[in-house]
Structures are given as structure tokens and as C-alpha cells.
Write an enzyme that holds these catalytic residues in place. Sequence first.
Site, PDB file in Angstrom:
ATOM      1  N   PRO A  88     -50.421 -36.985 -15.151  1.00  0.00           N
ATOM      2  CA  PRO A  88     -51.753 -37.312 -15.678  1.00  0.00           C
ATOM      3  C   PRO A  88     -51.695 -38.292 -16.854  1.00  0.00           C
ATOM      4  CG  PRO A  88     -51.394 -34.925 -15.599  1.00  0.00           C
ATOM      5  CD  PRO A  88     -50.105 -35.568 -15.291  1.00  0.00           C
ATOM      6  N   GLU A 115     -44.767 -27.009 -16.010  1.00  0.00           N
ATOM      7  CA  GLU A 115     -45.539 -27.641 -17.090  1.00  0.00           C
ATOM      8  C   GLU A 115     -45.190 -29.117 -17.253  1.00  0.00           C
ATOM      9  OE1 GLU A 115     -48.136 -26.047 -18.597  1.00  0.00           O
ATOM     10  OE2 GLU A 115     -47.568 -24.598 -17.055  1.00  0.00           O
ATOM     11  N   ARG A 152     -49.951 -49.662   3.170  1.00  0.00           N
ATOM     12  CA  ARG A 152     -50.956 -50.459   3.879  1.00  0.00           C
ATOM     13  C   ARG A 152     -50.806 -51.953   3.589  1.00  0.00           C
ATOM     14  NH1 ARG A 152     -55.623 -50.337   2.731  1.00  0.00           N
ATOM     15  NH2 ARG A 152     -56.650 -50.459   4.730  1.00  0.00           N
TER      16      ARG A 152
HETATM   17  C1  4H7 Z   1     -45.484 -34.587 -14.265  1.00  0.00           C
HETATM   18  C2  4H7 Z   1     -45.776 -34.128 -15.565  1.00  0.00           C
HETATM   19  C3  4H7 Z   1     -50.001 -36.078 -11.354  1.00  0.00           C
HETATM   20  C4  4H7 Z   1     -46.131 -33.996 -13.180  1.00  0.00           C
HETATM   21  C5  4H7 Z   1     -46.697 -33.098 -15.718  1.00  0.00           C
HETATM   22  C6  4H7 Z   1     -49.216 -34.930 -11.496  1.00  0.00           C
HETATM   23  C7  4H7 Z   1     -51.901 -34.829 -12.027  1.00  0.00           C
HETATM   24  C8  4H7 Z   1     -51.343 -36.032 -11.617  1.00  0.00           C
HETATM   25  C9  4H7 Z   1     -47.065 -32.980 -13.332  1.00  0.00           C
HETATM   26  C10 4H7 Z   1     -47.349 -32.526 -14.632  1.00  0.00           C
HETATM   27  C11 4H7 Z   1     -49.836 -33.745 -11.929  1.00  0.00           C
HETATM   28  C12 4H7 Z   1     -52.200 -37.255 -11.465  1.00  0.00           C
HETATM   29  C13 4H7 Z   1     -47.733 -30.164 -15.020  1.00  0.00           C
HETATM   30  C14 4H7 Z   1     -49.385 -31.795 -15.690  1.00  0.00           C
HETATM   31  C15 4H7 Z   1     -48.802 -29.099 -15.011  1.00  0.00           C
HETATM   32  C16 4H7 Z   1     -50.426 -30.729 -15.679  1.00  0.00           C
HETATM   33  C17 4H7 Z   1     -50.861 -28.384 -15.985  1.00  0.00           C
HETATM   34  C18 4H7 Z   1     -47.730 -32.424 -12.108  1.00  0.00           C
HETATM   35  N1  4H7 Z   1     -51.162 -33.735 -12.162  1.00  0.00           N
HETATM   36  N2  4H7 Z   1     -48.266 -31.476 -14.833  1.00  0.00           N
HETATM   37  N3  4H7 Z   1     -49.843 -29.429 -15.973  1.00  0.00           N
HETATM   38  N4  4H7 Z   1     -53.423 -37.239 -11.936  1.00  0.00           N
HETATM   39  N5  4H7 Z   1     -49.156 -32.564 -12.116  1.00  0.00           N
HETATM   40  O1  4H7 Z   1     -51.750 -38.256 -10.897  1.00  0.00           O
END
Ligand code: 4H7
Length: 247
Positions: A88, A115, A152
Amino acid sequence: MNFTVLTIFPEMMDAFWQNGMIKRAIENKIIAGSSVNIRDFANGKHRATDDKPYGGGSGMVMKPEPLTYAIKKVREDNPDSKVISLSPQGKSLNKEIVRQLSHEKGLIFVCGRYEGLDERIYPLIDEEISIGDYVLTGGELAAMVVIDSVARFVPGVLGSFDSAENDTFENSLVEHAHYTRPPEFNGAKVPDVLLSGNHKKIDEWRLETSLKRTFLKRPDLLEKRIFSDQEKEILKSWCKNIEKIIE
Ligand code: 4H7
């Protein structure tokens, strides 16, 4: 182009590699797609890929060693590939990033779980990407979104009729309405013009429905658009009619 996904759930990726256009592109050797199980690089009796966070708190953190060994191994086999982490906190994916990525020789995706990743992984990551401002339980779905959109643009992945350049967001209009057989279904008829065989009229109709749908569904796209003369004529004809209606 070579896609490799590092994950503790490679089975999640199997359905993606084994269906539809991605499957066909792999079979035709236009792209390569494979998954690597991070657990195969974990040591100890339990081959753990996660551990408790230093400093305390809830949840687990992805251990640095298995991921580091996995990235190094995949990088040795694909020295020209870019390593991407899905999270994220990454740059938001858009058509410019998708097109830019489609020019790479190969992409290696790191899928976080729990996490997140131990901070010492990040020196091995070339780029951090997010598919949008929401949280997922893992990076696998995000990796599939990135691979699907990037593939694509790889020549030969789409059929010769289809082209990534012609789709929505490329010319910033929503796609025109589509119809197939039967000519009438539940009382709803296919517009006569599509059955007329008059391709000039059909193209005009498609452009008009495309403009209408963009106007109703995605007016934000019209603000950025530079209209062609033909489009200006269509828009003006609507305005003329509106003036008659509100008179
Ligand atoms: C890497 C680091 C991508 C992967 C943290 C991955 C949203 C997206 C993740 C996290 C993702 C996106 C761990 C962040 C769990 C959130 C509660 C896997 N989430 N997480 N946390 N928007 N999660 O591309």
C-alpha cells in the site's frame, strides 16, 4: 517477457497462469510466468517465513533471510529483471507505469503477507507499487493485477483484432456498447445500424455511444480530452437538441 512471483502461496498464482490469455501467451512463448515458493528458501525445522516483531505488538513480520535468498536466486537466473514489491505504500499503478513496465525484460514480484516485510529486504527492491489505496491480506492479487495489465502491452499477447492502445484510458473514452446474437433478447433489440452492414454508420454510432457512456459514467475523462472534429460535431448536435428541448 519473463514474470516471476515470489510468494508463500504459489497455489494462488496457478489459476492465473493456467487460464485465458495469460495461459495462451505462455504456451505460445510470448511471455514466461512462474511462481517461486519463498518457503523453499527457509531453514529450520519449521521452515518459518515469519517471526514476531521486534519492539512487540500484534501480528508477524516476514523474515529477511528466506526472501533475500529467494530474490538473489531468481535474480541470478534473470539478471536483467526488475524487482517489484506490491504494497500500500507503493506508487499507485496507472497506464503510464503499466506501459513503462511492459518494456522491461523481466519482472520479479515480491508478495508480502502478515504485517509486511522486514525493513532489511528493501535494498533488494527496485520499485514499490500499489494497485490502489486499500489494504489486502497479501501482495499476490496485486501482482496478478500488475502482470495482467502489463502483459496486454507485450506484442502478441492480445489477438490481432484487439489492441491495448485502443482500449479505454488509452484514448480516454469509455468503450462503445457491445452486442452479440440473438438479435432480440427479453424484448431488447440490437440497434438496427449494427445489422445494416454500413461500416461508416456503424463507426459513427460507436463513437456516439462511446461519448454518451463517457459523459454519463466517467465525465472526469472528458475534461482531459482533446476532441476530434467528428466528436465536436456529435457534442454540438446534442447541445442543439437540448436547446430545442428546454425552449
Ligand atoms: C507488503 C507490505 C498491496 C505487502 C505490507 C499489498 C495492499 C496492496 C502487504 C503489506 C497489500 C496494494 C500487510 C499491508 C498487512 C497491510 C495490514 C500485503 N495490501 N500489508 N497490512 N494496495 N498487503 O497494492
